[in-house]
Scaffold this motif. Structure first.
Motif, PDB file in Angstrom:
ATOM      1  N   THR A  51     -10.896  -9.833   4.101  1.00 14.43           N
ATOM      2  CA  THR A  51      -9.918  -8.910   3.503  1.00 14.43           C
ATOM      3  C   THR A  51     -10.689  -7.806   2.806  1.00 14.43           C
ATOM      4  N   THR A  53      -9.373  -4.936   1.454  1.00  9.73           N
ATOM      5  CA  THR A  53      -8.640  -4.091   0.508  1.00  9.73           C
ATOM      6  C   THR A  53      -8.934  -4.405  -0.956  1.00  9.73           C
ATOM      7  N   SER A  54      -9.148  -5.677  -1.287  1.00  6.49           N
ATOM      8  CA  SER A  54      -9.405  -6.016  -2.701  1.00  6.49           C
ATOM      9  C   SER A  54     -10.170  -7.324  -2.799  1.00  6.49           C
ATOM     10  N   ARG A  65     -10.706  -2.167  -3.635  1.00  8.54           N
ATOM     11  CA  ARG A  65     -11.799  -1.405  -2.994  1.00  8.54           C
ATOM     12  C   ARG A  65     -12.898  -1.089  -4.009  1.00  8.54           C
ATOM     13  N   LEU A  94      -6.475   1.628  -0.609  1.00 12.07           N
ATOM     14  CA  LEU A  94      -6.562   0.318   0.046  1.00 12.07           C
ATOM     15  C   LEU A  94      -6.826   0.479   1.538  1.00 12.07           C
ATOM     16  N   LEU A  95      -6.173   1.456   2.133  1.00  7.78           N
ATOM     17  CA  LEU A  95      -6.264   1.641   3.581  1.00  7.78           C
ATOM     18  C   LEU A  95      -7.603   2.251   3.992  1.00  7.78           C
ATOM     19  N   ASP A 234      -1.950  -6.001  -4.531  1.00  4.40           N
ATOM     20  CA  ASP A 234      -2.909  -6.751  -3.726  1.00  4.40           C
ATOM     21  C   ASP A 234      -3.709  -7.687  -4.617  1.00  4.40           C
ATOM     22  N   GLY A 402      -0.544  -3.795  -0.239  1.00  2.77           N
ATOM     23  CA  GLY A 402      -1.817  -4.465   0.018  1.00  2.77           C
ATOM     24  C   GLY A 402      -1.816  -5.242   1.321  1.00  2.77           C
ATOM     25  N   ALA A 405      -1.579  -2.937   4.414  1.00  7.82           N
ATOM     26  CA  ALA A 405      -2.833  -2.201   4.675  1.00  7.82           C
ATOM     27  C   ALA A 405      -3.826  -3.157   5.353  1.00  7.82           C
ATOM     28  N   SER A 406      -3.869  -4.393   4.872  1.00  8.98           N
ATOM     29  CA  SER A 406      -4.771  -5.386   5.478  1.00  8.98           C
ATOM     30  C   SER A 406      -4.366  -5.716   6.914  1.00  8.98           C
TER      31      SER A 406
END
Ligand code: CMX
Length: 439
Positions: A51, A53-54, A65, A94-95, A234, A402, A405-406
């Motif tokens: 993952t 994004t976070s 990020r 995030l993206l 997220d 979140g 985006a993932s």
């Protein structure tokens, strides 16, 4: 807004090269041993998901990020200098992995606005449910019913090459995120305002429009919802809503199905439902004690009583965190800045002093500190969003940023269908003791 899609892909494609190299050259590398304790405690701490994004640090809390919540509150574009960051900026981060500028955020706002039309049949599905259907039931049903709009599903049926899946998933994801405020507000107005609905205002930002359509048009509520949407978005990939979305997506179910699965997980009391349970429990406590301003001693007694009844203290504890959740702190700072002397907020603040030592003394609870849900309901309630059975829907709208985006990233990587192994209990017993188990 093809430039956002292109910017995303041009960035993401570098990660795909790394992913492919890792798979090809290092597939045999051992990165962790799994203990029986980890299996028996819900696979905690087992590194098994990608993952980007976070990432959640047990002591520091979430970083999106790489950016902490205080950093984001400073760096992400806002409506005005005193305001909170716009969720559009957070989604962009995030993206794509970069802090956007004002223009990127405005463009994203406009893009979502043009995608925000909700087909009539989705409202019909919501209206077909009885009013006593929980808001999360209505929300999930609405999301599933929108799968009629899935461009990925159509592209798949027409035989599109798998290397282009991500492109269609991207459009589904953007369409879905764009429509969620309208759906959430529709459920809110249906349940709590006699079905008097409010049309969207295309000039407003995503969270501002949600506040507007809910009928809470003040700048204060818009500011709160912008913060709320950013901090709930997220929490790395292993939490139930993120994991469920990702898992269902791995079967190439369309994003509407995948996200609905995540929302059904969020609706559990150990996860997102805790945000309404907190308020339910505090009101139960106030009623039982006969006061809106219980003392710390009274609170301590009530916490102990709740535990003796074999119930959890909602809003406290976490599967990964081992300190106060920075999402809790961000909301407490918000309350300290804008709110003076509200009995519910005072009680939440007092519980923060009272609960951790009691939970800590029990010994078995890994994290006695508050999580995001301990504060969010009191803030919403203060600003007039008092219908707490609705709160998890707001969490869900934010969580879309979140997990979706993932999901786009998953398809760019071309991650395979997820399929961990399971064994009978006797296999584990034998592994542990060398003896055959009985089950
Ligand atoms: N109150 C009472 N008991 C608690 C507790 C709490 N707040 N938090 C943990 N415990 C208990 C667990 O139920 C478990 O008991 P058993 O051994 O009898 O099963 C024991 O302490 C050990 O649990 P843990 O390892 O510390 O925590 P888990 O990873 O199993 O669970 C969580 C994490 C969040 C589900 C748990 O802390 C909890 O139930 N909290 C209350 C509900 C809540 O606030 N959930 C929201 C989490 C944030 C979110 O996802 O939105």
């Amino acid at each position: 807004m093809e430039y956002i899609k292109n910017r995303f892909y041009n960035k993401a494609i570098n990660c795909v090269a790394e992913y492919n190299k890792l798979k090809k050259d290092h597939g045999d590398k051992v990165i962790a041993n799994v203990t029986i304790g980890q299996v028996l405690s819900g696979m905690k701490g087992v590194p098994s998901l990608i993952t980007d994004t976070s990432k959640l640090d047990a002591n520091e809390g979430i970083r999106f990020r790489g950016y902490s919540i205080p950093e984001l509150r400073e760096k992400l574009p806002r409506m005005n200098p005193q305001g909170e960051p716009l969720p559009e900026g957070l989604f962009y981060l995030l993206l794509i992995g970069e802090i956007p500028d004002d223009e990127d955020v405005n463009n994203l706002s406009k893009d979502w606005s043009t995608r925000s039309h909700v087909p009539q049949h989705v409202f019909d599905v919501i209206d077909a449910l009885p009013l006593n259907a929980r808001p999360m039931t209505q929300f999930s049903a609405a999301i599933i019913s929108m799968a009629t709009e899935s461009v990925f599903q159509k592209a798949y049926r027409s035989g599109v090459n798998k290397k282009y899946y991500w492109d269609f998933i991207y459009d589904d994801v953007m369409n879905l995120i764009a429509k969620l405020p309208r759906i959430a507000a529709y459920i809110y107005r249906r349940n709590f305002h006699k079905g008097h609905h409010i049309e969207p205002n295309p000039q407003l930002d995503w969270a501002g429009n949600l506040a507007h359509m809910m009928g809470h048009d003040s700048e204060e509520v818009k500011r709160l919802l912008r913060l709320y949407m950013v901090i709930h978005s997220d929490h790395e990939g292993g939490n139930v809503s993120a994991h469920a979305t990702h898992l269902v997506g791995s079967a190439l179910s369309n994003p509407y199905y995948s996200f609905a699965a995540g929302m059904l997980g969020l609706a559990g009391p150990l996860h997102g439902y805790a945000n309404q349970d907190v308020i339910f429990w505090i009101f139960e406590l106030m009623e039982s004690l006969g006061t809106q301003e219980p003392s710390k001693e009274q609170l301590a007694d009530y916490v102990k009583k709740t535990l003796e009844e074999g119930r959890v203290i909602p809003g406290y504890g976490h599967a990964v965190l081992r300190k106060t959740d920075p999402r809790f702190t961000a909301q407490m700072e918000f309350a300290n800045k804008y709110i003076k002397n509200d009995p519910l907020i005072n009680t939440v603040n007092n519980l923060y002093e009272v609960v951790p030592p009691i939970l800590g003394n029990i010994g078995k609870i890994q994290n006695p500190w508050p999580n995001v849900d301990a504060y969010s309901g009191a803030l919403l309630y203060h600003y007039g969003i008092k219908e707490y059975t609705f709160y998890t829907v707001l969490f869900g709208v934010s969580r879309a940023l979140g997990v979706l985006a993932s999901l786009v990233m998953d398809r760019v990587y071309g991650l395979p269908i997820e399929r961990p192994s399971s064994y009978e209990m006797k296999w584990f017993v034998e592994k542990a003791t060398g003896e055959k188990g009985n089950c």
